[in-house]
Design a protein around this motif. Structure first.
Motif, PDB file in Angstrom:
ATOM      1  N   CYS A  73       0.553  -1.385  -0.092  1.00  0.00           N
ATOM      2  CA  CYS A  73      -0.152   0.220   0.459  1.00  0.00           C
ATOM      3  C   CYS A  73       0.888   1.474  -0.116  1.00  0.00           C
ATOM      4  CB  CYS A  73      -0.760  -0.046   1.148  1.00  0.00           C
ATOM      5  SG  CYS A  73      -2.187   1.552   1.706  1.00  0.00           S
ATOM      6  N   PRO A  74       0.851   2.507  -0.826  1.00  0.00           N
ATOM      7  CA  PRO A  74       1.760   3.675  -0.962  1.00  0.00           C
ATOM      8  C   PRO A  74       1.114   4.499   0.361  1.00  0.00           C
ATOM      9  CG  PRO A  74      -0.179   3.383  -2.732  1.00  0.00           C
ATOM     10  CD  PRO A  74      -0.524   1.651  -2.107  1.00  0.00           C
TER      11      PRO A  74
ATOM     12  N   LEU B  26      -3.027   4.654   7.218  1.00  0.00           N
ATOM     13  CA  LEU B  26      -4.024   3.562   5.784  1.00  0.00           C
ATOM     14  C   LEU B  26      -3.370   2.441   6.315  1.00  0.00           C
ATOM     15  CD1 LEU B  26      -6.070   1.616   4.513  1.00  0.00           C
ATOM     16  CD2 LEU B  26      -5.239   3.912   2.590  1.00  0.00           C
TER      17      LEU B  26
ATOM     18  N   PRO C 241      -4.288  -1.587   4.465  1.00  0.00           N
ATOM     19  CA  PRO C 241      -5.805  -2.075   3.797  1.00  0.00           C
ATOM     20  C   PRO C 241      -5.495  -3.362   5.142  1.00  0.00           C
ATOM     21  CG  PRO C 241      -3.922  -2.133   2.562  1.00  0.00           C
ATOM     22  CD  PRO C 241      -3.603  -0.978   4.227  1.00  0.00           C
TER      23      PRO C 241
ATOM     24  N   CYS D  64      -6.812   6.881   0.696  1.00  0.00           N
ATOM     25  CA  CYS D  64      -6.417   5.833  -0.279  1.00  0.00           C
ATOM     26  C   CYS D  64      -6.295   6.203  -1.392  1.00  0.00           C
ATOM     27  CB  CYS D  64      -8.079   4.899  -0.096  1.00  0.00           C
ATOM     28  SG  CYS D  64      -7.785   3.487  -1.453  1.00  0.00           S
ATOM     29  N   THR D  65      -5.645   6.120  -2.591  1.00  0.00           N
ATOM     30  CA  THR D  65      -5.792   6.680  -4.064  1.00  0.00           C
ATOM     31  C   THR D  65      -6.121   5.382  -5.076  1.00  0.00           C
ATOM     32  OG1 THR D  65      -4.082   4.603  -4.264  1.00  0.00           O
ATOM     33  CG2 THR D  65      -3.461   7.240  -3.517  1.00  0.00           C
ATOM     34  N   THR D  66      -6.781   4.344  -4.180  1.00  0.00           N
ATOM     35  CA  THR D  66      -7.811   3.417  -4.855  1.00  0.00           C
ATOM     36  C   THR D  66      -6.481   2.369  -6.198  1.00  0.00           C
ATOM     37  OG1 THR D  66      -8.413   4.597  -7.152  1.00  0.00           O
ATOM     38  CG2 THR D  66      -9.946   4.369  -4.766  1.00  0.00           C
ATOM     39  N   CYS D  67      -5.631   2.722  -5.554  1.00  0.00           N
ATOM     40  CA  CYS D  67      -4.674   1.753  -6.116  1.00  0.00           C
ATOM     41  C   CYS D  67      -4.426   0.657  -6.886  1.00  0.00           C
ATOM     42  CB  CYS D  67      -2.862   2.268  -6.124  1.00  0.00           C
ATOM     43  SG  CYS D  67      -2.225   0.694  -4.684  1.00  0.00           S
TER      44      CYS D  67
ATOM     45  N   ALA E 124      -2.700  -2.723  -5.188  1.00  0.00           N
ATOM     46  CA  ALA E 124      -2.197  -3.166  -5.095  1.00  0.00           C
ATOM     47  C   ALA E 124      -2.365  -3.980  -4.107  1.00  0.00           C
ATOM     48  CB  ALA E 124      -1.039  -2.150  -4.582  1.00  0.00           C
ATOM     49  N   CYS E 125      -3.333  -3.449  -3.149  1.00  0.00           N
ATOM     50  CA  CYS E 125      -3.977  -3.933  -2.154  1.00  0.00           C
ATOM     51  C   CYS E 125      -4.864  -5.373  -2.232  1.00  0.00           C
ATOM     52  CB  CYS E 125      -5.059  -3.615  -0.913  1.00  0.00           C
ATOM     53  SG  CYS E 125      -6.111  -2.308  -1.953  1.00  0.00           S
TER      54      CYS E 125
ATOM     55  N   ILE F 179     -11.227  -2.623  -2.106  1.00  0.00           N
ATOM     56  CA  ILE F 179     -11.340  -0.723  -2.447  1.00  0.00           C
ATOM     57  C   ILE F 179     -12.867  -0.726  -2.501  1.00  0.00           C
ATOM     58  CG2 ILE F 179     -11.750   0.579  -4.105  1.00  0.00           C
ATOM     59  CD1 ILE F 179      -8.703  -0.771  -5.233  1.00  0.00           C
TER      60      ILE F 179
ATOM     61  N   ILE G 292     -13.395   1.025   1.108  1.00  0.00           N
ATOM     62  CA  ILE G 292     -13.098   1.865   1.519  1.00  0.00           C
ATOM     63  C   ILE G 292     -14.083   3.223   0.813  1.00  0.00           C
ATOM     64  CG2 ILE G 292     -11.463   3.626   0.718  1.00  0.00           C
ATOM     65  CD1 ILE G 292      -8.854   1.543   1.495  1.00  0.00           C
TER      66      ILE G 292
HETATM   67  S1  SF4 Z   1      -6.338   0.553  -3.179  1.00  0.00           S
HETATM   68 FE1  SF4 Z   1      -4.832  -0.227  -1.396  1.00  0.00          FE
HETATM   69  S2  SF4 Z   1      -3.059  -0.654  -1.347  1.00  0.00           S
HETATM   70 FE2  SF4 Z   1      -3.584   1.365  -3.031  1.00  0.00          FE
HETATM   71  S3  SF4 Z   1      -3.827   3.281  -1.255  1.00  0.00           S
HETATM   72 FE3  SF4 Z   1      -6.129   1.766  -1.039  1.00  0.00          FE
HETATM   73  S4  SF4 Z   1      -5.439   0.643   0.578  1.00  0.00           S
HETATM   74 FE4  SF4 Z   1      -3.561   1.316  -0.306  1.00  0.00          FE
END
Ligand code: SF4
Ligand code: SF4
Length: 677
Positions: free
Chosen positions: A289-290, A298, A300, A345-348, A350-351, A362, A365
């Motif tokens: 998680c960035p 944060l 996850p 969260c950037t909704t990237c 990665a989690c 996501i 969140i």
């Molecule tokens: S999508 Fe997951 S990994 Fe990405 S910022 Fe949000 S919680 Fe962290």
């Protein structure tokens, strides 16, 4: 006889305890909101079970912990046979499984997997006690220790029982197939028959008690995932990876008491609650998680664990209350999870990508954001202007729609481009979706201009929606403002449908994702391609020919919404590889493992108040590659990483350029001038 009665009673007690607890857990899931997902694509479901559950593929993304888990997982599958044999041997001396119970290769497999599981335990201890990776921060480490001790006990007792049975002449397999058990039996050489029998009985009973205790304990521990993982994978969303959970909104008939999104635990769906049961606390998501990596609160993993802990805390009371209890439930935010955690969260993705049991962080969140925005009107204050601009101007910059074609005017050195509106060019090969950044941010206006030049050079006829284009709604949706998103989506779908919607091309991965994966939820079905893929196609077809050499080192930053959410990453690399003399080097974190620039999920319009800025983390990684050029394929990444490089400017002259700009420089020869200049 006494032994048989005792074991039967214990099996019954353990089974009842297991079923009672399971029933309670199922009832807790029933507290969740409905989610009508049903497995529809059975071919895909079967593949997921084979690949994710049995093949452990997501665990094997990390080789050493993956192999460790694989050994233990498959060990227990194979050793189900030894468990049955041990219980059978208590009932009847010399018990053998029906049909396969004397089959030498099965005896060999059992021996090998006893050793494999013990090797897995040693690896697990080495990882947890020696290596101590940060991903376990916040996990229940003591619980994991108990489980590892229990697994060791189960293996030692089964090996001991097999050795004693061989010594007693009761072992069902030909011992030439079971070298490990035969070696263990050597420990009993010279032991008197009575003591041998006592040892055999002790091993068998210890084994049976450990198994029964394990069965009950796992329903109270994080090892519940042993039961729920396959079910969770079965109910994994069948949406495209980048699409958010749909939300039914009927604002016209909504009352003040209506709640949107997830404000209390019962507004999370049963699937989101099942996610929380299934978390193994492995911390893979946390490590990727960035937000966590740059010092934000944060995680996850901790978010999912907090949901589970809260469910266990209040669930019992809810089940026993007659009515009205839900109204007294503590709010999820900030009571259970701080608001800040939700906004980090950037909704990237990665989690979600890292999670071995397909937990969908996501969705949870964003459901909390939906509640904070639409029910509570509580969100970071700097979001206010972006949301207001989206609502009133159709773009987060608050620019007039009439300025949407200004990018085509070019600069003082460039010719203005003649770009038709789609209604004037109904036969256009593609519709160029410009996006708000491409329309209003100076740096990205240049990208769209250069991409349009490439289309012209390649002879691709294209048109735009011009002032009829609005923001796709991606930032609004990911900020939780679903009503703004739906308003924008409906407007855009109307214009796209009336335009006849030819193939759409866009230089923005967020627009690409929304147009391709989310508009289908509102009846908009379009063929959408990211510009890096289209440029690669045009190169392959010979419609574009790079000419000027670019003797530079180039690296590429994969946008999350391309690489992770949509598996789009090849085109950009093909384009760079086609440029004469360009030398390509991969960043350490790339493809599915790319690291977010920090702008997704609406974070582009929020302050980053804590920890290191995500764009600086990624910029530093790019600078460490010593490349001359950092190639990008996303307007947000372009802005974030350009800003990052500017901030580090004293240390570097690395340039940030979109793939289209790099290619155009080679195709139109300006790269030669740049090299000379
Ligand atoms: S999508 Fe997951 S990994 Fe990405 S910022 Fe949000 S919680 Fe962290
Ligand atoms: S959410 Fe998934 S990746 Fe994260 S700790 Fe739980 S099981 Fe591991």
């Amino acid at each position: 006889m006494l032994e048989r009665i005792g074991l039967t009673a214990l099996v019954l007690v353990a089974t009842v305890a297991f079923l009672r607890r399971s029933r309670y857990l199922v009832r807790l899931l029933g507290l969740g909101a409905p989610d009508d997902r049903r497995p529809a694509d059975w071919g895909r479901k079967l593949k997921q079970q084979l690949v994710v559950v049995l093949g452990q593929r997501k665990l094997l993304q990390w080789t050493v912990p993956g192999v460790m888990h694989w050994l233990i997982f498959w060990g227990f599958i194979v050793l189900l046979t030894t468990i049955i044999e041990a219980f059978g041997a208590i009932y009847q001396d010399g018990f053998a499984l029906p049909l396969v119970g004397r089959f030498g290769p099965l005896g060999l497999a059992q021996d090998l997997f006893i050793a494999a599981v013990l090797a897995g335990v040693v690896m697990a201890v080495a990882i947890r006690k020696v290596q101590r990776p940060g991903r376990f921060t916040g996990s229940h480490l003591r619980e994991a220790d108990y489980i590892l001790a229990a697994i060791t006990g189960i293996m030692v007792t089964v090996a001991g029982a097999r050795g004693a049975e061989i010594a007693r002449g009761l072992f069902p397999y030909d011992t030439r197939w079971t070298p490990i058990s035969r070696a263990v039996s050597g420990l009993f050489d010279g032991v008197a028959a009575g003591r041998l029998e006592a040892a055999d009985t002790a091993f068998l009973w210890s084994h049976a008690l450990l198994i029964l205790g394990f069965l009950v304990y796992l329903t109270y521990s994080k090892h519940l995932h042993i039961v729920t993982a396959a079910i969770n994978v079965l109910f994994t969303s069948e949406r495209p990876k980048g699409a958010l959970k749909p939300m039914h909104l009927d604002l016209e008939n909504a009352s003040e008491d209506d709640s949107f999104g997830a404000g209390v635990i019962t507004e999370l769906t049963w699937k989101q609650l099942l996610d929380s049961y299934t978390c193994t606390e492995c911390g893979r998501c946390q490590s990727q998680c960035p937000a966590w990596a740059t010092g934000k609160p944060l995680s996850p993993k901790l978010l999912i664990m907090d949901v589970r802990d809260h469910l266990f805390e209040v669930g019992g009371g809810l089940l026993s209350s007659t009515n009205g209890a839900a109204a007294e439930l503590p709010p999820l935010n900030p009571g259970v999870i701080e608001d800040e955690v939700v906004w980090d969260c950037t909704t990237c993705g990665a989690c979600v990508q890292a999670c071995p049991v397909n937990i969908e962080h996501i969705d949870t969140i964003v459901d909390m954001r939906r509640n904070l925005v639409m029910s509570e009107s509580r969100f970071p204050k700097e979001m206010q202007s972006a949301l207001a601009n989206l609502e009133t101007s159709g773009n987060p910059w608050g620019q007039p729609a009439t300025a949407r074609l200004d990018w085509a005017k070019g600069t003082a050195r460039e010719e203005p481009l003649d770009v038709p509106h789609i209604s004037d060019a109904p036969d256009a090969e593609v519709l160029l979706w410009v996006g708000c950044a491409g329309a209003f941010d100076d740096r990205n206006r240049r990208v769209v201009y250069d991409f349009a030049r490439l289309l012209q050079i390649a002879g691709v006829s294209f048109a735009v929606l011009g002032p009829d284009e609005s923001c796709t709604g991606d930032p609004a949706r990911r900020m939780g403002a679903e009503y703004i998103y739906q308003m924008l989506a409906e407007q855009n779908i109307e214009h796209l449908d009336s335009a006849g919607a030819p193939k759409i091309v866009t230089a923005c991965p967020h627009c690409f994702n929304t147009l391709a994966n989310e508009y289908t939820q509102f009846g908009g079905n379009y063929e959408v391609v990211h510009h890096t893929e289209m440029l690669a196609d045009l190169l392959r077809e010979g419609r574009l020919e790079p000419a000027a050499a670019m003797p530079k080192t180039v690296t590429y930053h994969d946008p999350c919404y391309n690489a992770r959410h949509n598996d789009v990453w090849k085109g950009a690399r093909e384009v760079i590889a086609a440029i004469p003399e360009a030398r390509y080097g991969e960043l350490h974190r790339h493809g599915h493992s790319t690291f977010c620039c920090g702008a997704g999920g609406g974070r582009m319009w929020m302050e980053e108040r804590m920890g290191k800025k995500m764009n600086m983390e990624r910029t530093d990684e790019a600078l460490a590659s010593s490349s001359d050029t950092l190639a990008v394929g996303c307007p947000y990444c372009n802005i974030m990483l350009s800003d990052g490089v500017t901030e580090r400017h004293a240390d570097s002259d690395m340039e940030v350029r979109d793939i289209a700009q790099i290619l155009l420089a080679s195709v139109d020869g300006s790269a030669t001038e740049e090299a000379a200049g």
